[in-house]
Design a protein around this motif. Sequence first.
Motif, PDB file in Angstrom:
ATOM      1  N   ILE A 115       0.857  -1.183   0.000  1.00 38.98           N
ATOM      2  CA  ILE A 115       0.000   0.000   0.000  1.00 38.98           C
ATOM      3  C   ILE A 115       0.895   1.236   0.000  1.00 38.98           C
ATOM      4  CG2 ILE A 115      -0.192  -0.037   2.538  1.00 38.98           C
ATOM      5  CD1 ILE A 115      -3.025   1.137   2.204  1.00 38.98           C
ATOM      6  N   ASP A 116       0.530   2.239  -0.782  1.00 45.14           N
ATOM      7  CA  ASP A 116       1.332   3.462  -0.814  1.00 45.14           C
ATOM      8  C   ASP A 116       1.102   4.272   0.458  1.00 45.14           C
ATOM      9  OD1 ASP A 116      -0.676   5.898  -1.532  1.00 45.14           O
ATOM     10  OD2 ASP A 116      -1.321   4.061  -2.529  1.00 45.14           O
ATOM     11  N   VAL A 117       2.055   5.117   0.788  1.00 47.49           N
ATOM     12  CA  VAL A 117       2.029   5.858   2.056  1.00 47.49           C
ATOM     13  C   VAL A 117       0.788   6.735   2.169  1.00 47.49           C
ATOM     14  CG1 VAL A 117       3.159   7.722   3.345  1.00 47.49           C
ATOM     15  CG2 VAL A 117       4.501   5.776   2.514  1.00 47.49           C
ATOM     16  N   ASP A 118       0.430   7.428   1.091  1.00 46.34           N
ATOM     17  CA  ASP A 118      -0.756   8.299   1.141  1.00 46.34           C
ATOM     18  C   ASP A 118      -2.009   7.498   1.489  1.00 46.34           C
ATOM     19  OD1 ASP A 118      -2.018  11.007   0.533  1.00 46.34           O
ATOM     20  OD2 ASP A 118      -3.095   9.724  -0.867  1.00 46.34           O
ATOM     21  N   SER A 119      -2.190   6.362   0.838  1.00 47.15           N
ATOM     22  CA  SER A 119      -3.357   5.518   1.129  1.00 47.15           C
ATOM     23  C   SER A 119      -3.263   4.924   2.529  1.00 47.15           C
ATOM     24  CB  SER A 119      -3.482   4.395   0.101  1.00 47.15           C
ATOM     25  OG  SER A 119      -3.724   4.912  -1.184  1.00 47.15           O
ATOM     26  N   ALA A 120      -2.034   4.621   2.970  1.00 40.88           N
ATOM     27  CA  ALA A 120      -1.854   4.068   4.316  1.00 40.88           C
ATOM     28  C   ALA A 120      -2.299   5.065   5.376  1.00 40.88           C
ATOM     29  CB  ALA A 120      -0.394   3.677   4.531  1.00 40.88           C
ATOM     30  N   ILE A 121      -1.941   6.344   5.189  1.00 44.58           N
ATOM     31  CA  ILE A 121      -2.356   7.369   6.144  1.00 44.58           C
ATOM     32  C   ILE A 121      -3.881   7.438   6.205  1.00 44.58           C
ATOM     33  CG2 ILE A 121      -2.365   9.845   6.641  1.00 44.58           C
ATOM     34  CD1 ILE A 121       0.422   9.941   5.262  1.00 44.58           C
ATOM     35  N   ARG A 122      -4.519   7.467   5.043  1.00 40.25           N
ATOM     36  CA  ARG A 122      -5.984   7.555   5.009  1.00 40.25           C
ATOM     37  C   ARG A 122      -6.625   6.303   5.625  1.00 40.25           C
ATOM     38  NH1 ARG A 122      -6.930  11.898   1.460  1.00 40.25           N
ATOM     39  NH2 ARG A 122      -5.088  12.336   0.182  1.00 40.25           N
ATOM     40  N   ALA A 123      -6.032   5.146   5.373  1.00 43.30           N
ATOM     41  CA  ALA A 123      -6.582   3.908   5.918  1.00 43.30           C
ATOM     42  C   ALA A 123      -6.510   3.888   7.440  1.00 43.30           C
ATOM     43  CB  ALA A 123      -5.833   2.707   5.347  1.00 43.30           C
ATOM     44  N   ILE A 124      -5.418   4.435   7.981  1.00 42.11           N
ATOM     45  CA  ILE A 124      -5.267   4.465   9.437  1.00 42.11           C
ATOM     46  C   ILE A 124      -6.194   5.501  10.062  1.00 42.11           C
ATOM     47  CG2 ILE A 124      -3.653   5.003  11.300  1.00 42.11           C
ATOM     48  CD1 ILE A 124      -1.434   3.806   9.527  1.00 42.11           C
ATOM     49  N   VAL A 125      -6.294   6.672   9.439  1.00 41.40           N
ATOM     50  CA  VAL A 125      -7.142   7.732   9.984  1.00 41.40           C
ATOM     51  C   VAL A 125      -8.621   7.384   9.853  1.00 41.40           C
ATOM     52  CG1 VAL A 125      -7.909  10.114   9.677  1.00 41.40           C
ATOM     53  CG2 VAL A 125      -5.470   9.577   9.611  1.00 41.40           C
ATOM     54  N   VAL A 126      -9.043   7.022   8.654  1.00 45.47           N
ATOM     55  CA  VAL A 126     -10.464   6.871   8.356  1.00 45.47           C
ATOM     56  C   VAL A 126     -10.990   5.506   8.788  1.00 45.47           C
ATOM     57  CG1 VAL A 126     -12.175   6.815   6.502  1.00 45.47           C
ATOM     58  CG2 VAL A 126     -10.316   8.494   6.426  1.00 45.47           C
ATOM     59  N   LYS A 127     -10.323   4.455   8.362  1.00 45.97           N
ATOM     60  CA  LYS A 127     -10.782   3.091   8.621  1.00 45.97           C
ATOM     61  C   LYS A 127     -10.246   2.524   9.918  1.00 45.97           C
ATOM     62  CE  LYS A 127     -12.805  -0.788   7.240  1.00 45.97           C
ATOM     63  NZ  LYS A 127     -14.277  -0.893   7.173  1.00 45.97           N
ATOM     64  N   SER A 128      -9.193   3.154  10.468  1.00 47.46           N
ATOM     65  CA  SER A 128      -8.487   2.628  11.639  1.00 47.46           C
ATOM     66  C   SER A 128      -8.011   1.203  11.366  1.00 47.46           C
ATOM     67  CB  SER A 128      -9.376   2.664  12.894  1.00 47.46           C
ATOM     68  OG  SER A 128      -8.595   2.633  14.068  1.00 47.46           O
ATOM     69  N   ALA A 129      -7.419   1.018  10.184  1.00 47.89           N
ATOM     70  CA  ALA A 129      -7.065  -0.313   9.702  1.00 47.89           C
ATOM     71  C   ALA A 129      -5.878  -0.882  10.474  1.00 47.89           C
ATOM     72  CB  ALA A 129      -6.746  -0.252   8.213  1.00 47.89           C
ATOM     73  N   ASN A 130      -6.114  -1.981  11.183  1.00 47.12           N
ATOM     74  CA  ASN A 130      -5.057  -2.594  11.983  1.00 47.12           C
ATOM     75  C   ASN A 130      -3.965  -3.209  11.112  1.00 47.12           C
ATOM     76  OD1 ASN A 130      -6.299  -2.007  14.512  1.00 47.12           O
ATOM     77  ND2 ASN A 130      -7.696  -3.720  14.195  1.00 47.12           N
ATOM     78  N   ASP A 131      -4.350  -3.804   9.990  1.00 45.94           N
ATOM     79  CA  ASP A 131      -3.330  -4.413   9.129  1.00 45.94           C
ATOM     80  C   ASP A 131      -2.381  -3.361   8.579  1.00 45.94           C
ATOM     81  OD1 ASP A 131      -5.374  -3.330   7.551  1.00 45.94           O
ATOM     82  OD2 ASP A 131      -5.637  -5.121   6.302  1.00 45.94           O
ATOM     83  N   VAL A 132      -2.906  -2.200   8.221  1.00 52.55           N
ATOM     84  CA  VAL A 132      -2.067  -1.133   7.683  1.00 52.55           C
ATOM     85  C   VAL A 132      -1.174  -0.541   8.776  1.00 52.55           C
ATOM     86  CG1 VAL A 132      -2.048   1.102   6.531  1.00 52.55           C
ATOM     87  CG2 VAL A 132      -3.746  -0.620   5.884  1.00 52.55           C
ATOM     88  N   ALA A 133      -1.710  -0.348   9.977  1.00 51.47           N
ATOM     89  CA  ALA A 133      -0.905   0.190  11.076  1.00 51.47           C
ATOM     90  C   ALA A 133       0.282  -0.715  11.376  1.00 51.47           C
ATOM     91  CB  ALA A 133      -1.762   0.372  12.321  1.00 51.47           C
ATOM     92  N   VAL A 134       0.045  -2.030  11.402  1.00 50.38           N
ATOM     93  CA  VAL A 134       1.134  -2.972  11.667  1.00 50.38           C
ATOM     94  C   VAL A 134       2.146  -2.952  10.525  1.00 50.38           C
ATOM     95  CG1 VAL A 134       1.713  -5.414  11.983  1.00 50.38           C
ATOM     96  CG2 VAL A 134      -0.254  -4.434  13.173  1.00 50.38           C
ATOM     97  N   ALA A 135       1.671  -2.883   9.285  1.00 51.29           N
ATOM     98  CA  ALA A 135       2.581  -2.813   8.140  1.00 51.29           C
ATOM     99  C   ALA A 135       3.478  -1.584   8.224  1.00 51.29           C
ATOM    100  CB  ALA A 135       1.780  -2.813   6.837  1.00 51.29           C
ATOM    101  N   VAL A 136       2.902  -0.437   8.608  1.00 50.19           N
ATOM    102  CA  VAL A 136       3.695   0.789   8.766  1.00 50.19           C
ATOM    103  C   VAL A 136       4.738   0.595   9.862  1.00 50.19           C
ATOM    104  CG1 VAL A 136       3.606   3.194   9.551  1.00 50.19           C
ATOM    105  CG2 VAL A 136       1.945   2.356   7.876  1.00 50.19           C
ATOM    106  N   GLY A 137       4.310   0.013  10.986  1.00 54.04           N
ATOM    107  CA  GLY A 137       5.243  -0.212  12.081  1.00 54.04           C
ATOM    108  C   GLY A 137       6.400  -1.114  11.693  1.00 54.04           C
ATOM    109  N   GLU A 138       6.093  -2.180  10.980  1.00 51.96           N
ATOM    110  CA  GLU A 138       7.147  -3.096  10.537  1.00 51.96           C
ATOM    111  C   GLU A 138       8.084  -2.426   9.541  1.00 51.96           C
ATOM    112  OE1 GLU A 138       4.785  -7.383  10.989  1.00 51.96           O
ATOM    113  OE2 GLU A 138       4.804  -6.337   9.044  1.00 51.96           O
TER     114      GLU A 138
END
Length: 293
Positions: A115-138
């Motif tokens: 996932i691209d960074v821009d979409s990752a930010i939106r996914a974390i803010v809007v959807k509170s996506a746990n899979d994306v948050a963990v991917a960013v952390g890793e």
Amino acid sequence: MSNTLPLIQRVFAALALLVLLAGCATTPPDSVLAVPAPAQKYAAIVVDARTGKQLFEVSSTAQRYPASLTKMMTLYLLFEALESGRVSKQTQIPVSDNAASQPPTKLRFRRGESIDVDSAIRAIVVKSANDVAVAVGEYLGGSEVQFAATMTSKARQLGMTSTIFRNASGLPDDGQMTTARDMAVLGMALRQRFPQQFHYFSESDFMFRGRLVRGHNDMLGRVRGVDGIKTGYIRASGFNIVTSYNADGRNLIVVVMGADSARQRNDHVEALIQRSLSPTMDGAKTRLMFAEQ
């Protein structure tokens, strides 16, 4: 008032009286100002973000579970990576099997996807996506464990003295704790340090792979002047929120933790905003709580 009433009930009875004395036509009913949660979960604070003055608090330094408010720090570190040039908004973040296996809420990735960074930010803010948050952390930390250590270190730098992070998402972990005060510090720091990125927190939906993804923050559009920022829920925490109000020369950060439902939480936030904007609060007790970041 009877001395047999619990302390928090007496505090909010006084709060209701203050709002009524304001004589405002939009004053919420007493039921909205009632304590929205059990005392062992509830905490709240209102801070004037321009001056750092505390306008209201109950149990604001008591330990609480942050739930998805945790993702505010995940985003803080991602914004730092953007600012330093370590990543761009087009950078692709791989989603590991571990990240993809996180429980909902999530976007549901397959093996090998990114996932691209821009979409990752939106996914974390809007959807509170746990899979994306963990991917960013890793991606940023090498492992989620190491990233969580960095999150805690950053919290100390910001003055969040009572927060320990154990993961990037806010999913249940008995060792992951914070306070309403610390979440207010983080909310203010995000706006002050990254004004060019803060607009993400006002988004209520976004497009991803051709479909509209809707968010959870019902405060957006409900109260004029509210422009973010993040909700959270796990069973142990109750319903949490950090809300930014920015209108008519006033900038507030409102934190409510431990409500029994999203509706109760949102009603309570709205009541606290109205109470904090009331002219009768000009002489209320305030004190400088937060050093400039």
